[in-house]
Write a protein that holds these residues in place. Structure first.
Motif, PDB file in Angstrom:
ATOM      1  N   UNK A 151       3.700  37.774   0.074  1.00 36.39           N
ATOM      2  CA  UNK A 151       3.806  37.532  -1.529  1.00 36.39           C
ATOM      3  C   UNK A 151       5.167  37.921  -2.121  1.00 36.39           C
ATOM      4  N   UNK A 152       5.286  39.108  -1.863  1.00 36.88           N
ATOM      5  CA  UNK A 152       6.565  39.839  -2.460  1.00 36.88           C
ATOM      6  C   UNK A 152       7.773  39.166  -1.785  1.00 36.88           C
ATOM      7  N   UNK A 153       7.803  39.337  -0.434  1.00 39.23           N
ATOM      8  CA  UNK A 153       9.026  38.779   0.352  1.00 39.23           C
ATOM      9  C   UNK A 153       9.201  37.202  -0.183  1.00 39.23           C
ATOM     10  N   UNK A 154       8.246  36.281  -0.294  1.00 38.75           N
ATOM     11  CA  UNK A 154       8.468  35.166  -0.695  1.00 38.75           C
ATOM     12  C   UNK A 154       8.924  34.881  -2.005  1.00 38.75           C
ATOM     13  N   UNK A 155       8.716  35.964  -2.933  1.00 39.78           N
ATOM     14  CA  UNK A 155       9.071  35.973  -4.348  1.00 39.78           C
ATOM     15  C   UNK A 155      10.775  36.181  -4.261  1.00 39.78           C
ATOM     16  N   UNK A 156      11.247  37.010  -3.253  1.00 42.05           N
ATOM     17  CA  UNK A 156      12.250  37.609  -3.142  1.00 42.05           C
ATOM     18  C   UNK A 156      13.375  36.668  -2.375  1.00 42.05           C
ATOM     19  N   UNK A 157      12.624  35.698  -1.640  1.00 44.85           N
ATOM     20  CA  UNK A 157      13.375  34.755  -1.136  1.00 44.85           C
ATOM     21  C   UNK A 157      13.645  33.697  -2.159  1.00 44.85           C
ATOM     22  N   UNK A 158      12.855  33.580  -3.000  1.00 44.98           N
ATOM     23  CA  UNK A 158      13.140  32.525  -4.058  1.00 44.98           C
ATOM     24  C   UNK A 158      14.506  32.620  -4.914  1.00 44.98           C
ATOM     25  N   UNK A 159      14.344  34.070  -5.249  1.00 44.17           N
ATOM     26  CA  UNK A 159      15.426  34.358  -6.021  1.00 44.17           C
ATOM     27  C   UNK A 159      16.726  34.541  -5.221  1.00 44.17           C
ATOM     28  N   UNK A 160      16.688  35.005  -3.819  1.00 47.63           N
ATOM     29  CA  UNK A 160      17.717  34.842  -3.079  1.00 47.63           C
ATOM     30  C   UNK A 160      18.438  33.696  -3.033  1.00 47.63           C
TER      31      UNK A 160
END
Length: 450
Positions: free
Chosen positions: A214-223
């Motif tokens: 879930x954290x990685x998906x959120x980081x991918x959103x912002x990237x």
């Protein structure tokens, strides 16, 4: 692989970029340490409370007379319930920071006991906890913006953009490598302390992997969003301004607006008001005919309708029937209070389908067992245990049996349960879709840069 290694060396040679990654790693480690310290303090407090409870029961047992009144014992003896933190609670403290995680109940009215400890100092609760969820939602996007806002405009301002665009490679391959490399580095800096904390806390592999995903998906959103902003801006300053505006809007303004709208659309009374209403119903029963109270009690507990008639004056079975009548009087109000709380939670989750920050917070608190669902589950367990306590004492009270020292060993014991659970899968899918869409948008936009 050679090109990726070159890009890594190029990025790490930048002192600001390297300093940003190290700082993010330190902040993530600090948040994990802070969360684990909070959880350790709560576990230590629970151990002290359990020890004090055991000592109190032992002292009461030693003082108990063989022919002691069961009603008097039921009135004074507290029964402890506890809500120990789940292994991943350190990552998102959630409601454990403001709600009691240990509660003593007696065989009296339930509602007043459930909510009499609800009050807390709002000034202390407002800042929240510095935990991993805070660093992920509000700090990590700023580091992504710092690392990516000039990814394209910096090459343009240095006069290298046309040269890079003319290289014989797949269009956009260079920018994809750069975006994914920054995503990987930010993810490593943020998630390595989290996984270390999960390992030390004994969290299940599946739950830890889901939280990290879930954290990685959120980081991918912002990237993805940062890549788009870096591509559309002509200068580094413009890119930073656009992305900071997006951060303020998506992470601060819209979630705050949703919360304010839900508070206005779905007002929820305080639990203390429910406790007060229950106490007033009990106090009112003192002025009613005893038989009226007993008949009300027999409607919900017909197994005791053949109890001997009440004598003149006070009797414990009338007293406990009066408390049961108080709970029955506010049953509809208690159900409405719970439904109002859950309605807010459902609408918050609906907002999470569109807002990545709201989404990931709901997921983290669900996996950590620190959300409203976990709180309501604890209250349900308290209610069930309180029912066991009442049913244990009723035969002594209504049949007028003495409660001697040996009866303490037969008292019901509360068994805590794990608060962690599976996340709402629609939110997981929505976050994955948001991350994939923004990442694809950012990649396609950077591919057209020249």
């Amino acid at each position: 692989m050679k090109n990726l290694k070159f890009e890594l060396l190029l990025l790490l040679r930048s002192r600001p970029a390297l300093a940003a990654l190290v700082l993010l790693l330190l902040l993530s480690a600090l948040s994990v340490w802070s969360g684990m310290r909070t959880v350790a303090e709560q576990n230590a407090a629970l151990q002290r409370i359990v020890a004090v409870q055991a000592k109190d029961i032992a002292e009461r047992t030693a003082r108990q007379a063989p022919d002691a009144e069961a009603g008097l014992t039921a009135y004074y003896v507290p029964h402890l319930t506890i809500d120990p933190p789940a292994p991943l609670a350190f990552a998102a403290i959630g409601q454990r920071d403001v709600q009691p995680y240990a509660l003593q109940v007696r065989a009296l009215g339930l509602q007043a006991q459930l909510y009499e400890s609800e009050a807390f100092n709002p000034e202390l609760a407002a800042p929240g906890r510095f935990d991993f969820a805070f660093v992920l939602v509000y700090v990590a996007p700023l580091f992504i913006i710092a690392l990516m806002h000039d990814m394209v405009s910096g090459e343009r301002e240095a006069g290298r953009l046309r040269l890079l665009s003319s290289l014989p490679a797949t269009p956009g391959a260079l920018w994809r490598r750069r975006v994914l490399l920054r995503l990987a580095l930010v993810g490593a800096a943020l998630l390595l302390p989290l996984l270390a904390g999960a390992l030390l806390s004994g969290a299940a592999v599946g739950e830890s992997a889901m939280l990290a995903a879930a954290a990685a998906l959120y980081l991918a959103f912002w990237c993805g969003l940062a890549a788009w902003g870096a591509a559309v801006a002509r200068t580094a300053a413009a890119g930073a301004a656009v992305l900071l505006a997006a951060f303020v809007l998506l992470a601060l303004v819209l979630p705050t607006g949703v919360n304010a709208a839900l508070e206005r659309a779905l007002p929820v009374a305080q639990g203390a008001e429910l406790a007060l209403a229950q106490r007033q119903a009990v106090h009112t029963a003192w002025d009613k005919p005893k038989e009226e109270t007993m008949q009300s009690f027999f409607r919900s507990h017909p197994e005791w309708k053949d109890t001997p008639p009440l004598p003149e004056g006070f009797h414990w079975k009338w007293y406990y029937a009066m408390h049961q009548a108080g709970d029955d009087a506010v049953a509809a109000q208690a159900a409405q209070y719970r439904d109002s709380l859950w309605s807010r939670e459902e609408w918050t989750r609906r907002a999470g389908l569109l807002l990545a920050g709201v989404n990931v917070q709901v997921l983290l608190h669900r996996l950590a067992g620190t959300d409203l669902e976990a709180r309501l589950a604890y209250m349900d367990r308290i209610s069930a245990f309180h029912g066991q306590v009442r049913q244990h004492f009723y035969p002594y009270v209504f049949d007028e049996r003495p409660f001697g020292p040996g009866e303490f060993a037969k008292l019901p014991s509360y068994q805590p349960a794990s608060a962690a659970g599976r996340p709402p899968w629609p939110l997981v899918l929505a976050l994955a879709a948001l991350a994939a869409a923004t990442l694809l948008l950012g990649m396609r936009r950077t591919a057209r840069c020249s």
